[in-house]
Scaffold this motif. Structure first.
Motif, PDB file in Angstrom:
ATOM      1  N   THR A 116       0.828  -1.212   0.000  1.00  0.00           N
ATOM      2  CA  THR A 116       0.000   0.000   0.000  1.00  0.00           C
ATOM      3  C   THR A 116       0.858   1.255   0.000  1.00  0.00           C
ATOM      4  O   THR A 116       0.492   2.252  -0.629  1.00  0.00           O
ATOM      5  CB  THR A 116      -0.998   0.031   1.176  1.00  0.00           C
ATOM      6  OG1 THR A 116      -0.297  -0.090   2.415  1.00  0.00           O
ATOM      7  CG2 THR A 116      -2.038  -1.065   1.062  1.00  0.00           C
ATOM      8  N   ASP A 117       1.995   1.206   0.668  1.00  0.00           N
ATOM      9  CA  ASP A 117       2.900   2.365   0.642  1.00  0.00           C
ATOM     10  C   ASP A 117       3.428   2.617  -0.771  1.00  0.00           C
ATOM     11  O   ASP A 117       3.495   3.756  -1.224  1.00  0.00           O
ATOM     12  CB  ASP A 117       4.072   2.167   1.605  1.00  0.00           C
ATOM     13  CG  ASP A 117       3.685   2.292   3.067  1.00  0.00           C
ATOM     14  OD1 ASP A 117       2.537   2.696   3.369  1.00  0.00           O
ATOM     15  OD2 ASP A 117       4.538   1.961   3.924  1.00  0.00           O
ATOM     16  N   ARG A 118       3.789   1.540  -1.486  1.00  0.00           N
ATOM     17  CA  ARG A 118       4.298   1.715  -2.850  1.00  0.00           C
ATOM     18  C   ARG A 118       3.201   2.202  -3.791  1.00  0.00           C
ATOM     19  O   ARG A 118       3.439   3.065  -4.644  1.00  0.00           O
ATOM     20  CB  ARG A 118       4.896   0.402  -3.375  1.00  0.00           C
ATOM     21  CG  ARG A 118       5.510   0.541  -4.757  1.00  0.00           C
ATOM     22  CD  ARG A 118       6.623   1.575  -4.783  1.00  0.00           C
ATOM     23  NE  ARG A 118       7.248   1.653  -6.097  1.00  0.00           N
ATOM     24  CZ  ARG A 118       8.058   2.622  -6.478  1.00  0.00           C
ATOM     25  NH1 ARG A 118       8.378   3.589  -5.635  1.00  0.00           N
ATOM     26  NH2 ARG A 118       8.572   2.615  -7.687  1.00  0.00           N
ATOM     27  N   ILE A 119       2.001   1.666  -3.628  1.00  0.00           N
ATOM     28  CA  ILE A 119       0.871   2.131  -4.441  1.00  0.00           C
ATOM     29  C   ILE A 119       0.663   3.625  -4.218  1.00  0.00           C
ATOM     30  O   ILE A 119       0.500   4.387  -5.180  1.00  0.00           O
ATOM     31  CB  ILE A 119      -0.406   1.327  -4.121  1.00  0.00           C
ATOM     32  CG1 ILE A 119      -0.246  -0.111  -4.612  1.00  0.00           C
ATOM     33  CG2 ILE A 119      -1.641   1.992  -4.738  1.00  0.00           C
ATOM     34  CD1 ILE A 119      -1.295  -1.078  -4.059  1.00  0.00           C
ATOM     35  N   ALA A 120       0.684   4.054  -2.966  1.00  0.00           N
ATOM     36  CA  ALA A 120       0.501   5.477  -2.647  1.00  0.00           C
ATOM     37  C   ALA A 120       1.624   6.321  -3.250  1.00  0.00           C
ATOM     38  O   ALA A 120       1.370   7.410  -3.790  1.00  0.00           O
ATOM     39  CB  ALA A 120       0.431   5.678  -1.131  1.00  0.00           C
ATOM     40  N   ASP A 121       2.861   5.831  -3.167  1.00  0.00           N
ATOM     41  CA  ASP A 121       3.990   6.565  -3.752  1.00  0.00           C
ATOM     42  C   ASP A 121       3.813   6.724  -5.256  1.00  0.00           C
ATOM     43  O   ASP A 121       4.047   7.802  -5.810  1.00  0.00           O
ATOM     44  CB  ASP A 121       5.313   5.851  -3.469  1.00  0.00           C
ATOM     45  CG  ASP A 121       5.739   5.914  -2.015  1.00  0.00           C
ATOM     46  OD1 ASP A 121       5.184   6.748  -1.248  1.00  0.00           O
ATOM     47  OD2 ASP A 121       6.620   5.112  -1.629  1.00  0.00           O
TER      48      ASP A 121
END
Length: 128
Positions: A116-121
């Protein structure tokens, strides 16, 4: 099971449970609520990771496709490094230190956070 191992196991389960709402999805929450065994919880976690991987891939395609040609090599190199990180991340849960609950709950919620952090980035990059 030693007292220390039991405390670590309970602590890991509590930490994993506390982390779930931030990175888990509704389908995962419903699945875990119906679960009874560690196999059930592992199945729920694997399905959640599959959904997040699909979301990551869709986000990647959208963002990468929308970038100017001169930015694509840099993002591709970054993504390759991130993929190597993703594969090594959350390995601490497979050590057994956090018990079986850490493996079937903690590892999946940890991996969900990484995804989810990578998707947000990527979404931030695509909106910039």
């Amino acid at each position: 099971m030693t007292v220390l191992r039991r405390i670590l196991s309970i602590t890991a389960l509590a930490a994993a449970s506390a982390a779930m709402p931030a990175h888990a999805d509704t389908a995962y929450d419903k699945c875990v609520a119906k679960g009874v065994t560690n196999i059930d919880y592992s199945t729920c976690g694997a399905a959640m990771i599959d959904r997040l991987e699909a979301s990551l891939n869709a986000t990647w395609k959208s963002v990468y496709g929308g970038l100017p040609a001169e930015a694509k090599p840099a993002l591709l190199a970054e993504q390759r490094l991130w993929l190597a990180y993703k594969e090594k991340s959350c390995a601490v849960y497979s050590t057994g230190v956090f018990g079986r609950e850490g493996q079937v709950l903690g590892s999946f919620t940890c991996r969900a956070k990484v995804l989810t952090d990578r998707i947000a980035d990527l979404e931030d990059l695509g909106s910039g």
